[in-house]
Design a protein around this motif. Structure first.
Motif, PDB file in Angstrom:
ATOM      1  N   ASP A   1      28.755  39.954  43.594  1.00 39.99           N
ATOM      2  CA  ASP A   1      29.783  40.664  44.115  1.00 39.99           C
ATOM      3  C   ASP A   1      31.152  39.971  44.243  1.00 39.99           C
ATOM      4  OD1 ASP A   1      30.752  43.031  45.477  1.00 39.99           O
ATOM      5  OD2 ASP A   1      30.788  41.843  47.229  1.00 39.99           O
ATOM      6  N   TYR A   2      31.246  38.790  44.665  1.00 38.18           N
ATOM      7  CA  TYR A   2      32.436  37.865  44.659  1.00 38.18           C
ATOM      8  C   TYR A   2      33.180  37.947  43.480  1.00 38.18           C
ATOM      9  CZ  TYR A   2      35.530  34.202  45.494  1.00 38.18           C
ATOM     10  OH  TYR A   2      36.806  33.289  45.760  1.00 38.18           O
ATOM     11  N   ASN A   3      32.226  37.375  42.199  1.00 33.66           N
ATOM     12  CA  ASN A   3      32.683  37.231  40.920  1.00 33.66           C
ATOM     13  C   ASN A   3      33.404  38.687  40.147  1.00 33.66           C
ATOM     14  OD1 ASN A   3      32.105  34.526  40.679  1.00 33.66           O
ATOM     15  ND2 ASN A   3      30.293  34.822  39.956  1.00 33.66           N
ATOM     16  N   ASN A   4      32.607  39.723  40.735  1.00 40.04           N
ATOM     17  CA  ASN A   4      32.979  41.005  40.289  1.00 40.04           C
ATOM     18  C   ASN A   4      34.534  41.350  41.036  1.00 40.04           C
ATOM     19  OD1 ASN A   4      30.923  41.803  38.727  1.00 40.04           O
ATOM     20  ND2 ASN A   4      29.855  43.028  40.330  1.00 40.04           N
ATOM     21  N   ARG A   5      34.659  41.025  42.208  1.00 37.53           N
ATOM     22  CA  ARG A   5      35.820  41.366  42.960  1.00 37.53           C
ATOM     23  C   ARG A   5      36.763  40.338  42.385  1.00 37.53           C
ATOM     24  NH1 ARG A   5      35.722  43.798  47.729  1.00 37.53           N
ATOM     25  NH2 ARG A   5      33.645  44.994  48.255  1.00 37.53           N
ATOM     26  N   LEU A   6      36.662  39.202  41.944  1.00 42.14           N
ATOM     27  CA  LEU A   6      37.696  38.342  41.424  1.00 42.14           C
ATOM     28  C   LEU A   6      38.226  39.047  39.978  1.00 42.14           C
ATOM     29  CD1 LEU A   6      36.279  34.604  41.711  1.00 42.14           C
ATOM     30  CD2 LEU A   6      38.502  35.588  42.939  1.00 42.14           C
ATOM     31  N   LEU A   7      37.278  39.435  39.364  1.00 40.24           N
ATOM     32  CA  LEU A   7      37.691  39.875  37.785  1.00 40.24           C
ATOM     33  C   LEU A   7      38.472  41.165  38.361  1.00 40.24           C
ATOM     34  CD1 LEU A   7      34.385  39.582  36.137  1.00 40.24           C
ATOM     35  CD2 LEU A   7      36.619  38.368  35.564  1.00 40.24           C
ATOM     36  N   LEU A   8      37.967  41.979  39.049  1.00 43.29           N
ATOM     37  CA  LEU A   8      38.804  43.525  39.508  1.00 43.29           C
ATOM     38  C   LEU A   8      40.060  43.066  40.049  1.00 43.29           C
ATOM     39  CD1 LEU A   8      35.684  45.277  40.715  1.00 43.29           C
ATOM     40  CD2 LEU A   8      36.946  45.794  38.634  1.00 43.29           C
ATOM     41  N   GLU A   9      40.084  42.241  41.001  1.00 39.63           N
ATOM     42  CA  GLU A   9      41.501  41.586  41.369  1.00 39.63           C
ATOM     43  C   GLU A   9      42.240  41.111  40.267  1.00 39.63           C
ATOM     44  OE1 GLU A   9      43.174  38.845  45.113  1.00 39.63           O
ATOM     45  OE2 GLU A   9      41.712  38.204  43.787  1.00 39.63           O
ATOM     46  N   GLU A  10      41.992  40.457  39.567  1.00 39.80           N
ATOM     47  CA  GLU A  10      42.812  40.013  38.473  1.00 39.80           C
ATOM     48  C   GLU A  10      43.223  41.087  37.429  1.00 39.80           C
ATOM     49  OE1 GLU A  10      42.872  36.724  34.956  1.00 39.80           O
ATOM     50  OE2 GLU A  10      40.854  37.304  35.492  1.00 39.80           O
ATOM     51  N   LEU A  11      42.175  42.204  37.258  1.00 42.98           N
ATOM     52  CA  LEU A  11      42.648  43.392  36.554  1.00 42.98           C
ATOM     53  C   LEU A  11      43.653  44.294  37.262  1.00 42.98           C
ATOM     54  CD1 LEU A  11      39.093  44.523  35.041  1.00 42.98           C
ATOM     55  CD2 LEU A  11      41.141  43.898  33.713  1.00 42.98           C
ATOM     56  N   SER A  12      43.453  44.425  38.592  1.00 44.70           N
ATOM     57  CA  SER A  12      44.404  45.297  39.405  1.00 44.70           C
ATOM     58  C   SER A  12      45.923  44.758  39.259  1.00 44.70           C
ATOM     59  CB  SER A  12      43.864  45.368  40.910  1.00 44.70           C
ATOM     60  OG  SER A  12      44.842  45.901  41.683  1.00 44.70           O
ATOM     61  N   LYS A  13      46.001  43.080  39.462  1.00 46.72           N
ATOM     62  CA  LYS A  13      47.322  42.588  39.390  1.00 46.72           C
ATOM     63  C   LYS A  13      48.021  42.606  37.835  1.00 46.72           C
ATOM     64  CE  LYS A  13      46.273  39.157  42.973  1.00 46.72           C
ATOM     65  NZ  LYS A  13      45.914  37.685  43.365  1.00 46.72           N
TER      66      LYS A  13
ATOM     67  N   SER B   1      33.484  51.022  34.638  1.00 45.89           N
ATOM     68  CA  SER B   1      34.269  49.775  33.814  1.00 45.89           C
ATOM     69  C   SER B   1      34.613  50.266  32.662  1.00 45.89           C
ATOM     70  CB  SER B   1      33.099  48.535  33.887  1.00 45.89           C
ATOM     71  OG  SER B   1      32.036  49.028  33.005  1.00 45.89           O
ATOM     72  N   ILE B   2      34.083  51.014  31.781  1.00 43.30           N
ATOM     73  CA  ILE B   2      34.453  51.343  30.664  1.00 43.30           C
ATOM     74  C   ILE B   2      35.699  52.100  30.718  1.00 43.30           C
ATOM     75  CG2 ILE B   2      34.022  52.736  28.499  1.00 43.30           C
ATOM     76  CD1 ILE B   2      30.988  52.044  28.937  1.00 43.30           C
ATOM     77  N   SER B   3      35.685  52.852  31.623  1.00 41.30           N
ATOM     78  CA  SER B   3      37.118  53.813  31.711  1.00 41.30           C
ATOM     79  C   SER B   3      38.417  52.833  31.922  1.00 41.30           C
ATOM     80  CB  SER B   3      36.810  54.530  33.072  1.00 41.30           C
ATOM     81  OG  SER B   3      38.195  55.284  33.408  1.00 41.30           O
TER      82      SER B   3
ATOM     83  N   ILE C   1      45.443  55.748  36.376  1.00 41.12           N
ATOM     84  CA  ILE C   1      44.000  56.052  36.218  1.00 41.12           C
ATOM     85  C   ILE C   1      43.103  54.927  36.071  1.00 41.12           C
ATOM     86  CG2 ILE C   1      42.359  57.428  34.698  1.00 41.12           C
ATOM     87  CD1 ILE C   1      44.686  59.204  33.924  1.00 41.12           C
ATOM     88  N   SER C   2      43.702  54.149  35.149  1.00 36.08           N
ATOM     89  CA  SER C   2      42.745  52.824  35.210  1.00 36.08           C
ATOM     90  C   SER C   2      42.427  52.112  36.580  1.00 36.08           C
ATOM     91  CB  SER C   2      43.518  51.593  34.296  1.00 36.08           C
ATOM     92  OG  SER C   2      42.766  50.453  33.820  1.00 36.08           O
ATOM     93  N   ASN C   3      43.663  51.924  37.274  1.00 37.20           N
ATOM     94  CA  ASN C   3      43.480  51.374  38.775  1.00 37.20           C
ATOM     95  C   ASN C   3      42.500  52.049  39.621  1.00 37.20           C
ATOM     96  OD1 ASN C   3      45.060  49.083  38.969  1.00 37.20           O
ATOM     97  ND2 ASN C   3      47.059  50.363  38.694  1.00 37.20           N
ATOM     98  N   GLY C   4      42.688  53.483  39.451  1.00 36.19           N
ATOM     99  CA  GLY C   4      41.400  54.212  40.024  1.00 36.19           C
ATOM    100  C   GLY C   4      40.098  53.650  39.972  1.00 36.19           C
ATOM    101  N   SER C   5      40.005  53.402  38.551  1.00 38.70           N
ATOM    102  CA  SER C   5      38.612  52.938  37.992  1.00 38.70           C
ATOM    103  C   SER C   5      38.079  51.633  38.610  1.00 38.70           C
ATOM    104  CB  SER C   5      38.559  53.023  36.402  1.00 38.70           C
ATOM    105  OG  SER C   5      38.803  54.377  35.862  1.00 38.70           O
ATOM    106  N   ILE C   6      39.293  50.759  38.578  1.00 38.07           N
ATOM    107  CA  ILE C   6      39.098  49.506  39.179  1.00 38.07           C
ATOM    108  C   ILE C   6      38.526  49.558  40.721  1.00 38.07           C
ATOM    109  CG2 ILE C   6      40.548  47.280  40.018  1.00 38.07           C
ATOM    110  CD1 ILE C   6      42.026  47.863  37.608  1.00 38.07           C
ATOM    111  N   LYS C   7      39.125  50.593  41.470  1.00 39.03           N
ATOM    112  CA  LYS C   7      38.653  50.691  42.828  1.00 39.03           C
ATOM    113  C   LYS C   7      37.229  51.091  42.896  1.00 39.03           C
ATOM    114  CE  LYS C   7      43.463  51.378  44.191  1.00 39.03           C
ATOM    115  NZ  LYS C   7      44.401  52.468  44.654  1.00 39.03           N
TER     116      LYS C   7
END
Length: 127
Positions: free
Chosen positions: A97-109, A47-49, A71-77
């Protein structure tokens, strides 16, 4: 006293990445002690990465920034996998887990959109 801010601190994607780090630390605080140097540590470092790579690439050339966003996208995955493992082991519930996925999806987009912008901006400057 006047607040001093670096340019990258104004990036929304950076702010969202900091929010995800906060969320990860809160979640992993509840993981079993035996995971302190295993899953908890890996989840936190990944997450820090995300934020560190956004920062490291910002202010550099568009090509370099794009590389760090990859590289950041790799850390998101990686964080998606950490969250999935934590859920499967019972350390996170379905909602966490769902909330994590929502946040990560937003970061990925957001990182993908920024990459598209950088590429189009780079293409325009080459014409």
């Amino acid at each position: 006293m006047k607040e001093i801010k670096f340019n990258f601190e104004y990036l929304k994607v950076y702010q969202k990445a900091l929010n995800f780090i906060d969320n990860t630390y809160k979640s992993t605080n509840n993981f079993p002690k035996k995971e302190e140097y295993a899953l908890s540590s890996q989840f936190r470092r990944a997450s820090i990465s995300i934020a560190l790579n956004i920062v490291e690439g910002s202010g550099d050339s568009n090509a370099q920034f794009n590389r760090f966003l990859n590289i950041s996208n790799g850390s998101i995955k990686e964080c998606v996998v950490c969250s999935t493992i934590a859920k499967r082991l019972g350390y996170l519930n379905n909602e966490e887990d769902y909330n994590n996925r929502l946040l990560l999806e937003e970061l990925s987009k957001m990182t993908s959109s920024l990459q598209k912008y950088l590429k189009s901006n780079n293409s325009n400057s080459n014409n």
